[in-house]
Write an enzyme that holds these catalytic residues in place. Structure first.
Site, PDB file in Angstrom:
ATOM      1  CG  HIS A   1      -1.935  -1.085   1.222  1.00  8.60           C
ATOM      2  ND1 HIS A   1      -3.275  -0.855   1.029  1.00  8.60           N
ATOM      3  CD2 HIS A   1      -1.803  -2.435   1.344  1.00  8.60           C
ATOM      4  CE1 HIS A   1      -3.938  -2.007   1.050  1.00  8.60           C
ATOM      5  NE2 HIS A   1      -3.063  -2.978   1.250  1.00  8.60           N
TER       6      HIS A   1
ATOM      7  CG  ASP B   1      -5.000   2.102   1.507  1.00 11.29           C
ATOM      8  OD1 ASP B   1      -3.971   1.724   0.939  1.00 11.29           O
ATOM      9  OD2 ASP B   1      -6.030   1.375   1.623  1.00 11.29           O
TER      10      ASP B   1
END
Ligand code: UDP
Length: 465
Positions: free
Chosen positions: A25, A126
């Site tokens: 991520h 995110d």
């Protein structure tokens, strides 16, 4: 990037980005930050102290630690030592309890930014930081979501309640090879391999919250490109009324930048330099998954009998209960000799782009999958959980650029898969399809291409806030 100097001298808007603290991520978020910086935005990166990266690689960004107060025993470092399941619990707890301190931090930053004549115009987080939507709303700050997976995976996640109602998460005794009626790309066993027990599973709830708050956001940025998931994009447009920006693959904009948490071993490249073109099998199962000891033995036997050169990333701790190489079968290293090279961490994108690399044995994390596609490298798929089995199936059955190890870790099947992608006649067809896909990537990034144009739209979108 074009006009970088010119644009940077007249920066006026600041974008704040907040990645989830895991390698798969962090990489796309920092790549996105670099892309936006090159388009003239100032960048602030928020990060947890757990898995904080080498900020020295990014002197042009401002970094700021957040969520450090540990409100409800959400110490991620402690949870990390207990395994991935516990890390997920940590993310859920931070989503539950992080809003107050995050709001304070963001509020202070917004006030300070006004005095610097460089207003913060939006927050990009995110997708799994779903709690940030209500924080952004309360501060009247637009939030854009970065989704680090494929579109296909999000569509499957959105179908979890339906799949659950149809009993797919409990089909232990049924035909695992059967296709899923609503999503025929998938087999029943792929749904089970996600390791979700149904819509009441905590992981399913996290995903449901992620989807809900993504729909409430201003827009979604995807690390994918239109030509890869054309029909999935149509479905996303139907399900999500907010704009979608498919600007990937991100890493192609700045191949040299590194947000690795581990130091890449450069001997990977010098070793590859001495191998024949398209001859080497590159093996890596990403930054988080763990192998059982028995599986490691099967991998080692498969590699030994395949008789092909290989570059293998064995992260410390890759095998449960091991330090590094000590669980490899006796005599394995002597037997393979110069034919094999093992490292703790590789410069993966460079490895995949190297002319000696002929195939990639991967766990199908989305970054790895995309990086392989970008270089036209055929894959062998060994997914573990989550989105990996979904992307593996898509690569092997839809795009047909991969061989799926359908039955897990069995030495004969491993040897046969290695020969299919590197030696047998079939390899030419797989390679040709992978080469065509690589070309589509390159076209999408060129002026007039889908990702290029989508990035221009994204820049216009953010500038309009
Ligand atoms: N990676 C790397 N060197 C390695 C193994 C992995 O640089 O030896 C990088 C890889 O290029 C990718 C990321 O780590 O960008 C892994 O992300 P992915 O989504 O594939 O899997 P995850 O680690 O999240 O399971």
């Amino acid at each position: 990037m074009e006009n970088q100097e010119e644009r940077s001298s007249c920066r006026r808007q600041r974008v704040v980005l907040f990645p989830l603290p895991f390698q798969g991520h962090i990489n796309p978020m920092l790549q996105l930050a670099n892309i936006l910086y090159s388009k003239g935005f100032s960048i602030t990166i928020l990060h947890t102290n757990f898995n904080s990266f080498y900020t020295s690689n990014y002197p042009h960004f401002t970094f700021r630690p957040v969520l450090d107060t540990d409100p409800k025993d959400t110490n991620l470092s402690k949870l990390a030592s207990q395994g991935v399941g516990d890390l997920l619990s940590g993310i859920m707890l931070l989503n539950q309890y992080g809003a107050v301190s995050f709001r304070q931090e963001l509020d202070q930053m917004l006030i300070a930014s006004k005095h610097q004549h460089e207003p913060i115009v939006c927050l990009i987080t995110d997708a799994l930081w779903h709690f940030t939507q209500s924080v952004a709303d309360s501060l009247n700050l637009p939030r854009i979501v970065l989704r680090t997976s494929s579109l296909f995976c999000v569509l499957v996640y959105a179908s979890i309640p339906v799949l659950d109602d149809q009993g797919y998460f409990n089909q232990v005794n049924s035909d695992l090879e059967e296709r899923v009626s609503d999503i025929p790309v998938l087999k029943v066993k792929d749904v089970l391999k996600m390791r979700i027990k149904g819509q009441d599973d905590p992981a399913a709830k996290l995903l449901a919250n992620m989807l809900k708050q993504t729909k409430a956001s201003a827009g979604i940025v995807w690390n994918s490109f239109k030509e890869l998931e054309e029909s999935e994009l149509l479905k996303i447009h139907q399900d999500f009324s907010i704009p979608s920006f498919l600007i990937g693959p991100f890493h192609k904009y700045f191949p040299a930048s590194s947000s690795s948490l581990l130091e890449p071993d450069r001997s990977s490249i010098t070793w590859l330099d001495h191998q024949a073109p398209n001859s080497v099998l590159y093996i890596s199962f990403g930054s988080a998954v763990q192998l059982e000891e028995q599986d490691l033995l099967e991998v080692a036997h498969g590699l030994a009998t395949s008789n092909q050169p290989f570059l293998w990333v064995m992260r410390p701790g890759l095998v449960k209960g091991s330090e590094w190489l000590e669980l490899l079968p006796n005599g394995f290293l002597d037997e393979v000799g110069e034919r094999g090279h093992i490292v703790k961490w590789a410069p993966q994108q460079e490895v995949l782009a190297h002319q000696a690399t002929g195939a990639f044995w991967t766990h199908n994390g989305w970054n790895s999958t995309l990086e392989s596609i970008c270089e036209g490298v055929p894959m062998i798929c060994s997914p573990f959980w989550g989105d990996q089995p979904l992307d593996a199936r898509f690569m092997s059955d839809v795009l047909k650029v991969a061989v799926y190890l359908e039955n897990g870790w069995r030495r004969e099947e491993i040897t046969s898969a290695i020969r299919r992608v590197l030696v047998d006649e079939e390899r030419e067809d797989i390679r040709e399809r992978a080469r065509c896909l690589k070309e589509k990537v390159n076209v999408s990034l060129m002026k007039g291409g889908s990702s290029y144009e989508s990035l221009e739209s994204l820049v216009g979108f953010i500038s309009s806030f």
